[in-house]
Design a protein around this motif. Structure first.
Motif, PDB file in Angstrom:
ATOM      1  N   SER A 131     -10.816  18.088  10.323  1.00 55.49           N
ATOM      2  CA  SER A 131     -11.223  19.060   9.319  1.00 55.49           C
ATOM      3  C   SER A 131     -12.689  18.788   9.020  1.00 55.49           C
ATOM      4  CB  SER A 131     -10.342  18.968   8.073  1.00 55.49           C
ATOM      5  OG  SER A 131     -10.706  19.953   7.128  1.00 55.49           O
ATOM      6  N   SER A 132     -13.085  18.862   7.788  1.00 57.66           N
ATOM      7  CA  SER A 132     -14.478  18.623   7.428  1.00 57.66           C
ATOM      8  C   SER A 132     -14.588  18.370   5.937  1.00 57.66           C
ATOM      9  CB  SER A 132     -15.335  19.839   7.798  1.00 57.66           C
ATOM     10  OG  SER A 132     -16.660  19.689   7.329  1.00 57.66           O
ATOM     11  N   ALA A 133     -15.597  17.604   5.548  1.00 60.69           N
ATOM     12  CA  ALA A 133     -15.888  17.481   4.120  1.00 60.69           C
ATOM     13  C   ALA A 133     -16.282  18.844   3.556  1.00 60.69           C
ATOM     14  CB  ALA A 133     -16.993  16.466   3.887  1.00 60.69           C
ATOM     15  N   ALA A 134     -16.860  19.704   4.421  1.00 58.79           N
ATOM     16  CA  ALA A 134     -17.203  21.075   4.008  1.00 58.79           C
ATOM     17  C   ALA A 134     -15.956  21.940   4.155  1.00 58.79           C
ATOM     18  CB  ALA A 134     -18.333  21.614   4.873  1.00 58.79           C
ATOM     19  N   ALA A 151     -10.525  24.361   5.472  1.00 56.50           N
ATOM     20  CA  ALA A 151      -9.574  24.212   4.363  1.00 56.50           C
ATOM     21  C   ALA A 151      -8.160  24.525   4.855  1.00 56.50           C
ATOM     22  CB  ALA A 151      -9.955  25.129   3.212  1.00 56.50           C
ATOM     23  N   ALA A 152      -8.037  25.502   5.746  1.00 58.38           N
ATOM     24  CA  ALA A 152      -6.730  25.824   6.318  1.00 58.38           C
ATOM     25  C   ALA A 152      -6.174  24.654   7.121  1.00 58.38           C
ATOM     26  CB  ALA A 152      -6.838  27.066   7.202  1.00 58.38           C
ATOM     27  N   VAL A 153      -7.043  23.934   7.807  1.00 49.31           N
ATOM     28  CA  VAL A 153      -6.602  22.755   8.562  1.00 49.31           C
ATOM     29  C   VAL A 153      -5.992  21.720   7.629  1.00 49.31           C
ATOM     30  CG1 VAL A 153      -7.388  20.781   9.943  1.00 49.31           C
ATOM     31  CG2 VAL A 153      -8.199  23.088  10.479  1.00 49.31           C
ATOM     32  N   ILE A 154      -6.591  21.535   6.465  1.00 48.66           N
ATOM     33  CA  ILE A 154      -6.040  20.576   5.500  1.00 48.66           C
ATOM     34  C   ILE A 154      -4.662  21.023   5.033  1.00 48.66           C
ATOM     35  CG2 ILE A 154      -6.332  19.616   3.175  1.00 48.66           C
ATOM     36  CD1 ILE A 154      -9.343  19.580   3.696  1.00 48.66           C
ATOM     37  N   GLY A 155      -4.514  22.308   4.732  1.00 52.89           N
ATOM     38  CA  GLY A 155      -3.208  22.812   4.329  1.00 52.89           C
ATOM     39  C   GLY A 155      -2.180  22.657   5.428  1.00 52.89           C
ATOM     40  N   MET A 156      -2.543  22.949   6.650  1.00 52.38           N
ATOM     41  CA  MET A 156      -1.642  22.791   7.787  1.00 52.38           C
ATOM     42  C   MET A 156      -1.241  21.328   7.965  1.00 52.38           C
ATOM     43  SD  MET A 156      -2.277  24.140  11.686  1.00 52.38           S
ATOM     44  CE  MET A 156      -3.827  23.249  11.845  1.00 52.38           C
ATOM     45  N   THR A 157      -2.200  20.447   7.828  1.00 56.92           N
ATOM     46  CA  THR A 157      -1.942  19.017   7.962  1.00 56.92           C
ATOM     47  C   THR A 157      -0.909  18.547   6.950  1.00 56.92           C
ATOM     48  OG1 THR A 157      -4.164  18.595   8.831  1.00 56.92           O
ATOM     49  CG2 THR A 157      -3.010  16.734   7.812  1.00 56.92           C
ATOM     50  N   ALA A 173      -5.656  14.375   8.265  1.00 61.00           N
ATOM     51  CA  ALA A 173      -6.892  15.072   8.612  1.00 61.00           C
ATOM     52  C   ALA A 173      -8.080  14.149   8.395  1.00 61.00           C
ATOM     53  CB  ALA A 173      -7.057  16.323   7.764  1.00 61.00           C
ATOM     54  N   ILE A 174      -9.020  14.198   9.314  1.00 61.42           N
ATOM     55  CA  ILE A 174     -10.293  13.504   9.161  1.00 61.42           C
ATOM     56  C   ILE A 174     -11.333  14.524   8.704  1.00 61.42           C
ATOM     57  CG2 ILE A 174     -12.165  12.308  10.358  1.00 61.42           C
ATOM     58  CD1 ILE A 174     -10.119  11.017  12.158  1.00 61.42           C
ATOM     59  N   CYS A 175     -12.090  14.166   7.665  1.00 57.01           N
ATOM     60  CA  CYS A 175     -13.068  15.083   7.069  1.00 57.01           C
ATOM     61  C   CYS A 175     -14.450  14.435   7.092  1.00 57.01           C
ATOM     62  CB  CYS A 175     -12.660  15.422   5.638  1.00 57.01           C
ATOM     63  SG  CYS A 175     -11.061  16.239   5.508  1.00 57.01           S
ATOM     64  N   PRO A 176     -15.195  14.631   8.172  1.00 63.65           N
ATOM     65  CA  PRO A 176     -16.517  14.011   8.250  1.00 63.65           C
ATOM     66  C   PRO A 176     -17.566  14.786   7.465  1.00 63.65           C
ATOM     67  CG  PRO A 176     -15.614  14.563  10.432  1.00 63.65           C
ATOM     68  CD  PRO A 176     -14.833  15.314   9.397  1.00 63.65           C
ATOM     69  N   GLY A 177     -18.630  14.080   7.150  1.00 66.56           N
ATOM     70  CA  GLY A 177     -19.831  14.729   6.683  1.00 66.56           C
ATOM     71  C   GLY A 177     -20.661  15.124   7.900  1.00 66.56           C
ATOM     72  N   THR A 178     -21.959  14.954   7.829  1.00 68.84           N
ATOM     73  CA  THR A 178     -22.838  15.346   8.925  1.00 68.84           C
ATOM     74  C   THR A 178     -22.933  14.209   9.932  1.00 68.84           C
ATOM     75  OG1 THR A 178     -24.109  16.627   7.317  1.00 68.84           O
ATOM     76  CG2 THR A 178     -25.081  16.312   9.481  1.00 68.84           C
ATOM     77  N   VAL A 179     -22.509  14.502  11.161  1.00 66.51           N
ATOM     78  CA  VAL A 179     -22.403  13.483  12.203  1.00 66.51           C
ATOM     79  C   VAL A 179     -23.265  13.880  13.395  1.00 66.51           C
ATOM     80  CG1 VAL A 179     -20.829  12.309  13.796  1.00 66.51           C
ATOM     81  CG2 VAL A 179     -20.078  12.853  11.466  1.00 66.51           C
ATOM     82  N   ASP A 233       0.767   3.029   9.469  1.00 66.98           N
ATOM     83  CA  ASP A 233       2.131   3.570   9.530  1.00 66.98           C
ATOM     84  C   ASP A 233       2.624   4.128   8.184  1.00 66.98           C
ATOM     85  OD1 ASP A 233       4.316   4.074  11.291  1.00 66.98           O
ATOM     86  OD2 ASP A 233       5.461   2.531  10.249  1.00 66.98           O
ATOM     87  N   PHE A 234       1.994   3.744   7.078  1.00 72.54           N
ATOM     88  CA  PHE A 234       2.408   4.209   5.748  1.00 72.54           C
ATOM     89  C   PHE A 234       1.500   5.316   5.238  1.00 72.54           C
ATOM     90  CE2 PHE A 234       3.617   3.193   1.167  1.00 72.54           C
ATOM     91  CZ  PHE A 234       4.959   3.491   1.327  1.00 72.54           C
ATOM     92  N   VAL A 235       0.712   5.909   6.141  1.00 69.84           N
ATOM     93  CA  VAL A 235      -0.289   6.906   5.757  1.00 69.84           C
ATOM     94  C   VAL A 235       0.056   8.245   6.392  1.00 69.84           C
ATOM     95  CG1 VAL A 235      -2.725   7.533   5.847  1.00 69.84           C
ATOM     96  CG2 VAL A 235      -2.072   5.129   5.586  1.00 69.84           C
ATOM     97  N   THR A 236       0.290   9.254   5.560  1.00 67.97           N
ATOM     98  CA  THR A 236       0.522  10.597   6.082  1.00 67.97           C
ATOM     99  C   THR A 236       0.146  11.636   5.034  1.00 67.97           C
ATOM    100  OG1 THR A 236       2.083  12.001   7.293  1.00 67.97           O
ATOM    101  CG2 THR A 236       2.942  10.840   5.353  1.00 67.97           C
ATOM    102  N   GLY A 237      -0.268  12.798   5.508  1.00 69.84           N
ATOM    103  CA  GLY A 237      -0.623  13.891   4.615  1.00 69.84           C
ATOM    104  C   GLY A 237      -1.951  13.725   3.916  1.00 69.84           C
ATOM    105  N   THR A 238      -2.798  12.839   4.413  1.00 66.12           N
ATOM    106  CA  THR A 238      -4.049  12.535   3.714  1.00 66.12           C
ATOM    107  C   THR A 238      -5.233  13.280   4.320  1.00 66.12           C
ATOM    108  OG1 THR A 238      -4.642  10.630   5.099  1.00 66.12           O
ATOM    109  CG2 THR A 238      -3.207  10.220   3.198  1.00 66.12           C
ATOM    110  N   THR A 239      -6.294  13.393   3.515  1.00 64.37           N
ATOM    111  CA  THR A 239      -7.591  13.867   3.997  1.00 64.37           C
ATOM    112  C   THR A 239      -8.529  12.671   3.954  1.00 64.37           C
ATOM    113  OG1 THR A 239      -8.075  14.633   1.747  1.00 64.37           O
ATOM    114  CG2 THR A 239      -7.271  16.259   3.314  1.00 64.37           C
ATOM    115  N   GLN A 240      -8.838  12.141   5.106  1.00 66.18           N
ATOM    116  CA  GLN A 240      -9.640  10.916   5.207  1.00 66.18           C
ATOM    117  C   GLN A 240     -11.115  11.283   5.253  1.00 66.18           C
ATOM    118  OE1 GLN A 240      -8.587   7.627   5.412  1.00 66.18           O
ATOM    119  NE2 GLN A 240      -6.443   8.213   5.073  1.00 66.18           N
ATOM    120  N   LEU A 241     -11.793  11.095   4.123  1.00 65.68           N
ATOM    121  CA  LEU A 241     -13.225  11.391   4.057  1.00 65.68           C
ATOM    122  C   LEU A 241     -14.041  10.302   4.745  1.00 65.68           C
ATOM    123  CD1 LEU A 241     -13.659  12.714   0.421  1.00 65.68           C
ATOM    124  CD2 LEU A 241     -14.441  13.882   2.486  1.00 65.68           C
TER     125      LEU A 241
END
Length: 248
Positions: A131-134, A151-157, A173-179, A233-241
């Motif tokens: 996904s994205s931080a944006a 944002a739809a990707v986050i909802g789907m995730t 979901a992984i949400c990067p800034g500017t890479v 293994d205990f991580v799911t449904g998150t948005t990893q900034l």
């Protein structure tokens, strides 16, 4: 060798973040099925480990269906294919809207729908969506349809995570800034035409990062390895900034 014994499927693995993730998965011992629209960009991955490369247009539903049917049950799915459209709602015609959602959202949906049953039946696994931080996290100017699709990707995730949490499937979901990436270089060149050059445009991208620098693809890849491994293994449904503090 944190991914030894795991099979991973990676889209858009030819360059940028996708390439770095595929390389990191191989270094960590995974068998990797890497695809890209441009198969030439996948060259060299075989020097790092057990990799199977395929030319794939993830916006082609029939091609995706045939591809997933040819794959063994993976333990990891990394969905990376995406596109950054520049502009406001007034710059987004129906064609731009459809293309952005087809590539950024529908392509992920098809990959997940195609591979989740075999992942589940083989004991579970980790789905990682770019996904994205944006998105729903941080507003960025002139990113109308990009933000909507990410944002739809986050909802789907989150939906996949909650629906299959008791069936061994994790989805994050992984949400990067500017890479730093070829995609960013293209956006820098585009912006540079209106602000007085590419150097000025690059400075503008860096200035919005509180850490004073751009992210590196290898840093995002390290996060993807962790999400793919049993360590998370205990991580799911998150948005990893991973945005250098941009969303603060």
């Amino acid at each position: 060798m944190r991914l030894k014994g795991k099979t991973a499927v990676c889209t858009a693995a030819g360059q940028g973040i996708g390439r770095s993730v595929a390389e990191a998965f191989l270094r960590e011992g995974a068998t990797v099925h890497a695809s890209d629209l441009d198969a030439e960009k996948l060259r060299g991955l075989d020097s790092l480990g057990d990799v199977h490369t395929t030319q794939l247009d993830v916006t082609d539903g029939q091609a995706v269906a045939a591809y997933v049917d040819s794959l063994p049950a993976p333990q990891v799915l990394f969905n990376c294919a995406g596109y950054v459209h520049h502009g406001t709602v007034l710059d987004c015609d129906d064609e731009s809207w459809d293309f952005s959602f087809n590539l950024n959202v529908t392509a992920m949906h098809r990959m997940i729908r195609g591979l989740l049953p075999s992942m589940r039946d083989a004991g579970g696994g980790s789905i990682i969506n770019m996904s994205s931080a944006a998105s729903s996290i941080k507003a960025a100017p002139n990113r109308y349809v990009y933000m909507a699709s990410k944002a739809a990707v986050i909802g789907m995730t989150r939906s996949v995570a909650v629906d299959f949490i008791r069936q061994g499937i994790r989805c994050n979901a992984i949400c990067p800034g500017t890479v730093e990436s070829p995609s960013l270089e293209g956006r820098i060149a585009e912006l540079g035409r209106s602000v007085g050059g590419a150097e000025k445009a690059r400075e503008m991208f860096i200035e919005r990062q509180p850490m004073g620098r751009l992210g590196r693809p290898e840093e995002v890849a390290a996060l993807a390895v962790w999400l793919a491994s049993d360590e998370s293994d205990f991580v799911t449904g998150t948005t990893q900034l991973i945005d250098g503090g941009w969303s603060l």
